[in-house]
Motif scaffolding. Structure first.
Motif: not given
Length: 642
Positions: A501-502, A564-565, A570-573
């Motif tokens: 995750i980024a 998970m949170r 918003p903005g997570t890739r």
């Protein structure tokens, strides 16, 4: 400001002379000794900060109280404003008006305050009332009991109407009472408790003007406690509420080595044992706040008094810091942490693996040992979910292991129609399996067959005016649905072997996390201009190893929920995914409206819910007597109770 000393043509000491025109008189409570000098040119002395303060006896206070339709300015409005203007112990005026909130007054508010929708129907709106109130309070110090509530509503009303909020000082009588009173005198600092303690002439009754009058008496009673402490000015009063315990202030050097940036901090005691574990995006600022007046929790003051050193662990980003905090708390169980200390105490409902499965409450989840639902925070929640399942399905409730070849006698539940009595041979293994399959399907995918009959029964009980029974069943269904939703969300992430995750770090780079089966195994940052994938290669090489698929869960529930949170921000890739990341369908999505209505109803049932403590506090809140030295001496330290 410089004042001429004696020898200027008057034989009286400075504090007994009449003030010159436009000059503020010095306080009479601490007269300066006369200065004897030979005749000659006038000498000037530097006045202290205390001498330049605003005397409480000459300060105008406006004590205000509000009645509202709820507990938050975001979704509630003012229904009544009451205020009393006082100065020097005398009442100068009163202000009272009903306010049309622009909506119906909820019935429970009418029961609590006596204000009905009909009463406020012809009242002015808040836009017409605010100018009159602000004019009434012009130049005065605003006073309220639990001031953030009342002043928060007034500020919100000013923002909504475009009215400028005055830059007025404020005093919270609840905070002042916690400073000046001990638990031996009053059990808490609520207005209903303080009013009779100070023999208030008006009893608080949830009407604005009466409550404001009672607060005036409480304010004057608290001011009587200030005299022996040498507090005579408004500045000293504000300083009293912001005082820092000397023991806590003296340990500020412990934070000197703490770096900035995200991470975890650990306060360690005399035996180097962890006392408290916390996390912050700015370690240095957060740790230093424990030694300032911003930290008012009594248990934190006690913790800081015991602390001998502070250990700071820098982290790559906020997710790593939050996960490290959880793991450290679970490992060391610091005495001053209240949350997440015992993750092993979480409860699960298990549908056992046997010929005639039953529900049992367990603390450990072992994949392949049956169907697990949860976790539940306490026994009460687990029992509510169990009761809801038994309301919908005739599962057996006996605890003995049954054999389809050896029948026994049936219990009373069979006669009540609550069980099919497989123990007595009235149900075959196949017939009972179809009943248990409904629960398995609800946990794994679609809870409709389990929940819809219960909601139908709630509607029927409501139609029959059996509201208490309907409320009990509704709460049970709510707990059950939330547990199913939580379990499905956790399972969707715990089933993924690995994902990367980024998230943007705000400086052109990326905050990276490697997660395996719901557990954070590596964290790092890819600064602006560097390759994200190359950074991930290094993170994977140093990542920790998770248990095998046939072992226990790789992470705690709290850790998986943190991940998970973080993913859902918003903005997570999602950079890379090994396996399948998917939510079950239809899941609990069809019941989102029901859960939202229940949550909204809970807020309406307790509109004034406030998590802040109004109880009296021990060290360092209690203040003892002793006048400060004249000429700007230190304020009396807060005393430590014996």
């Amino acid at each position: 400001m410089l004042f001429p000393a004696s020898g200027t043509g008057s034989s009286l000491p400075r504090h007994e002379q009449a003030p010159a025109h436009g000059e503020r008189p010095l306080p009479r409570s601490r007269p300066a000794p006369p200065v004897r000098e030979p005749a000659g040119p006038a000498r000037y002395v530097q006045a202290s900060i205390d001498d330049l303060g605003t005397p409480l006896a000459g300060t105008t206070f406006v004590v205000v109280d509000l009645e509202t339709t709820g507990g938050s300015p975001k979704d509630s409005a003012i229904t009544e404003i009451g205020a009393v203007k006082v100065r020097g112990g005398e009442v100068l005026g009163e202000f009272q008006t009903l306010v049309d909130p622009g909506c119906e007054v909820p019935p429970y508010i009418s029961v609590l305050t006596g204000i009905t929708t009909a009463m406020v129907a012809t009242a002015p709106r808040i836009g017409a009332v605010l100018p009159a109130f602000l004019e009434f309070a012009r130049g005065a110090v605003l006073v309220a009991h639990n001031a953030p509530f009342d002043l928060g509503f007034l500020r919100a009303a000013c923002e909504q109407t475009g009215t400028a909020w005055p830059a007025a000082a404020s005093v919270d009588t609840a905070v002042l009472a916690r400073r000046l009173l001990s638990r031996d005198e009053v059990p808490n600092c609520k207005l209903a408790t303080l009013a009779p303690y100070f023999s208030a002439t008006t009893s608080p009754c949830h009407r604005a003007l009466d409550d404001a009058r009672a607060t005036v008496d409480v304010l004057h009673g608290l001011f009587e406690r200030l005299g022996p402490l040498g507090v005579t000015s408004l500045e000293e009063l504000h300083g009293l509420t912001r005082q820092v315990d000397p023991v806590r202030r003296g340990k500020r050097h412990l934070a000197e080595h703490v770096p900035s940036g995200p991470g975890v901090y650990v306060f360690r005691g005399p035996r180097d044992e962890p006392l408290y574990v916390g996390t912050s995006n700015d370690l240095r600022t957060r740790v230093r706040s424990y030694f300032s007046s911003g930290e008012q929790r009594s248990r934190m003051t006690e913790m800081v008094a015991l602390a001998q050193r502070i250990e700071a662990l820098s982290c790559a980003h906020d997710l790593e810091a939050a996960v490290r905090e959880l793991r450290l708390i679970a490992e060391h169980k610091p005495r001053y942490n209240r949350r997440s200390r015992f993750p092993e105490r979480a409860l699960w409902l298990r549908l056992t693996e046997e010929h005639f499965p039953r529900l049992s409450t367990v603390r450990r989840v072992r994949p392949g040992a049956g169907v697990f639902l949860g976790p539940f925070a306490d026994r009460r929640a687990a029992d509510m979910a169990t009761a809801a399942i038994h309301e919908a399905l005739p599962l057996r409730q006996c605890t003995s292991r049954l054999s389809p070849r050896v029948p026994t006698s049936a219990c009373a539940l069979f006669g009540m129609g609550r069980c099919g009595a497989p123990c007595a041979g009235h149900q075959s293994v196949e017939e009972y399996a179809r009943i248990a399959a409904v629960l398995r399907a609800a946990v794994d995918g679609d809870p409709s067959a389990l929940v819809e009959p219960l909601l139908t029964r709630v509607d029927r009980l409501s139609a029959e005016h059996r509201f208490e029974d309907a409320g009990v069943l509704r709460d049970r269904v709510t707990v059950l649905l939330r547990a199913v939703r939580r379990r499905q969300r956790l399972q969707s992430l715990a089933a993924v072997p690995e994902l990367a995750i980024a998230r943007p770090d705000g400086e052109g780079g990326w905050a990276l996390s490697v997660v395996r089966r719901g557990r954070l195994v590596a964290a790092g940052c890819a600064p602006r201009g560097t390759s994200v994938r190359d950074t991930l290669v290094g993170l994977r090489a140093t990542a920790e190893t998770t248990p095998d698929d046939d072992g226990e869960l790789a992470a705690t529930v709290d850790e998986t929920e943190l991940v998970m949170r973080w993913m859902e921000k918003p903005g997570t890739r999602l950079v890379e995914v090994t396996g399948t990341l998917a939510c079950v369908a239809p899941g609990t999505g069809g019941f989102s409206g029901f859960l939202a209505r229940v949550e909204a109803g809970r807020a309406l049932r307790d509109p004034f819910a406030d998590g802040r403590q109004l109880g009296t506090r021990s060290r360092p809140e209690r203040v003892t007597g002793g006048s400060p030295a004249v000429g700007g001496g230190p304020v009396p330290p807060l005393a430590s109770p014996a």
